[in-house]
Design an enzyme around this catalytic site. Sequence first.
Site, PDB file in Angstrom:
ATOM      1  N   ASN A  10      31.585 -22.629  15.931  1.00  6.81           N
ATOM      2  CA  ASN A  10      30.274 -22.189  15.443  1.00  6.81           C
ATOM      3  C   ASN A  10      29.816 -20.935  16.164  1.00  6.81           C
ATOM      4  O   ASN A  10      30.161 -20.713  17.332  1.00  6.81           O
ATOM      5  CB  ASN A  10      29.214 -23.268  15.685  1.00  6.81           C
ATOM      6  N   ASP A 238      31.015 -32.256  26.151  1.00  5.30           N
ATOM      7  CA  ASP A 238      32.237 -31.580  25.682  1.00  5.30           C
ATOM      8  C   ASP A 238      33.105 -31.143  26.868  1.00  5.30           C
ATOM      9  O   ASP A 238      34.334 -31.214  26.805  1.00  5.30           O
ATOM     10  CB  ASP A 238      31.882 -30.361  24.830  1.00  5.30           C
ATOM     11  N   GLY A 273      24.073 -22.211  29.153  1.00  8.33           N
ATOM     12  CA  GLY A 273      25.059 -21.816  28.138  1.00  8.33           C
ATOM     13  C   GLY A 273      26.003 -22.953  27.804  1.00  8.33           C
ATOM     14  O   GLY A 273      25.948 -24.026  28.423  1.00  8.33           O
TER      15      GLY A 273
HETATM   16  P1  ATP Z   1      25.756 -33.095  25.605  1.00  8.70           P
HETATM   17  O1  ATP Z   1      25.485 -33.615  24.210  1.00  8.70           O
HETATM   18  O2  ATP Z   1      24.517 -32.591  26.306  1.00  8.70           O
HETATM   19  O3  ATP Z   1      26.904 -32.181  25.704  1.00  8.70           O
HETATM   20  P2  ATP Z   1      26.546 -35.802  26.080  1.00  8.70           P
HETATM   21  O4  ATP Z   1      25.295 -36.568  25.739  1.00  8.70           O
HETATM   22  O5  ATP Z   1      27.667 -35.836  25.132  1.00  8.70           O
HETATM   23  O6  ATP Z   1      26.184 -34.325  26.496  1.00  8.70           O
HETATM   24  P3  ATP Z   1      26.384 -36.925  28.740  1.00  8.70           P
HETATM   25  O7  ATP Z   1      26.727 -38.373  28.807  1.00  8.70           O
HETATM   26  O8  ATP Z   1      24.948 -36.544  28.784  1.00  8.70           O
HETATM   27  O9  ATP Z   1      27.128 -36.307  27.477  1.00  8.70           O
HETATM   28  O10 ATP Z   1      27.098 -36.149  29.936  1.00  8.70           O
HETATM   29  C1  ATP Z   1      28.509 -36.122  30.083  1.00  8.70           C
HETATM   30  C2  ATP Z   1      28.857 -36.153  31.558  1.00  8.70           C
HETATM   31  O11 ATP Z   1      28.340 -34.964  32.178  1.00  8.70           O
HETATM   32  C3  ATP Z   1      28.269 -37.314  32.346  1.00  8.70           C
HETATM   33  O12 ATP Z   1      29.086 -38.472  32.282  1.00  8.70           O
HETATM   34  C4  ATP Z   1      28.219 -36.724  33.755  1.00  8.70           C
HETATM   35  O13 ATP Z   1      29.478 -36.818  34.386  1.00  8.70           O
HETATM   36  C5  ATP Z   1      27.914 -35.245  33.483  1.00  8.70           C
HETATM   37  N1  ATP Z   1      26.462 -35.011  33.550  1.00  8.70           N
HETATM   38  C6  ATP Z   1      25.577 -35.002  32.525  1.00  8.70           C
HETATM   39  N2  ATP Z   1      24.313 -34.787  32.968  1.00  8.70           N
HETATM   40  C7  ATP Z   1      24.413 -34.634  34.305  1.00  8.70           C
HETATM   41  C8  ATP Z   1      23.485 -34.389  35.365  1.00  8.70           C
HETATM   42  N3  ATP Z   1      22.175 -34.241  35.121  1.00  8.70           N
HETATM   43  N4  ATP Z   1      23.956 -34.293  36.630  1.00  8.70           N
HETATM   44  C9  ATP Z   1      25.271 -34.406  36.892  1.00  8.70           C
HETATM   45  N5  ATP Z   1      26.200 -34.656  35.956  1.00  8.70           N
HETATM   46  C10 ATP Z   1      25.792 -34.774  34.679  1.00  8.70           C
END
Ligand code: ATP
Length: 289
Positions: A10, A238, A273
């Site tokens: 995208n 991702d 980003g």
């Molecule tokens: P997004 O849609 O924002 O890309 P997601 O909802 O698919 O993310 P999350 O479960 O929020 O995925 O995050 C993926 C991983 O990133 C988590 O398991 C963790 O290891 C890391 N992570 C996310 N948020 C944080 C944070 N605030 N501090 C440290 N690590 C984080």
Amino acid sequence: MAIHNLGSINIDHFYSVPHLPAPGETLAATAYGIGLGGKGANQSTAAAKAGARTVHIGAVGPEGAWTVERLNGAGVDTTHVSVLETPTGHAIINVDATGENAIVLFPGANLALPFPKVVSALSEAAPGDTLLLQNETAHQEKAARHGRDLGLRVVYSAAPFDPTAVRAVLPFTTLLILNAVEAEQLCAALDTTIEALDVPEILITRGAQGAEWRHRDGNRAFAPALSVKAQDTTGAGDTFAGYFCAGLDLGQKPQAALAWAAKAAALKVTRRGTADAIPSAAEVAAFGT
Ligand code: ATP
């Protein structure tokens, strides 16, 4: 070994606006930015920056050549990215002063790739390679079935959540990747529990609560999230998915791959980003040491 990712590409257009536009309103943006996005492009970028051989299977329109160059620059093999007449998938992302956003997504070329192109790309895959899928392209079910028949590890990052797609792809899936919200949506849609899901491996990421991996043979692994000052969590999932797949592809055990992915995702969260902010393996190695 290689990761073959049938994924979206995208163009993200970001507009800073004083408030989200009301019906009929014309609003001047105060800032504009453009970047590479799409779950597919993000996950390919992460896997390639982690050091895994990563082949992206996808499509852009005639104006999307720079996105392919950007993927190439990250180390992704883009031989199987087609240029079609349909415009490149893009997102119009309005962000107001409070950080709230409203997004219009046009899937464009992501949904226009003919299935024979997928088959042709996968003719170069070897048994044991990974076929990675998300829900932003066409042909997930057919690709998953074909990948399974070729002896590939089918990894399905089931986002954005779509109950129909999940039901169709799950029977061919080796590893299912979900965030906490998607895990709940899946259990509600299928009226089941994570424990009862009939899939060999499941990875659930839980934001700042860390991530867990479970194999139906009883093996388990967990990686806590690193404590960081979060700047922008977009693309954390991702980054995690790409690094975890790369870790396994490079021969790491699930616990090691999970810890590596947690470190990469935490470093991403400290940067603003998406694709461009995903760290390289060298940056991850230097992070927190
Ligand atoms: P997004 O849609 O924002 O890309 P997601 O909802 O698919 O993310 P999350 O479960 O929020 O995925 O995050 C993926 C991983 O990133 C988590 O398991 C963790 O290891 C890391 N992570 C996310 N948020 C944080 C944070 N605030 N501090 C440290 N690590 C984080």
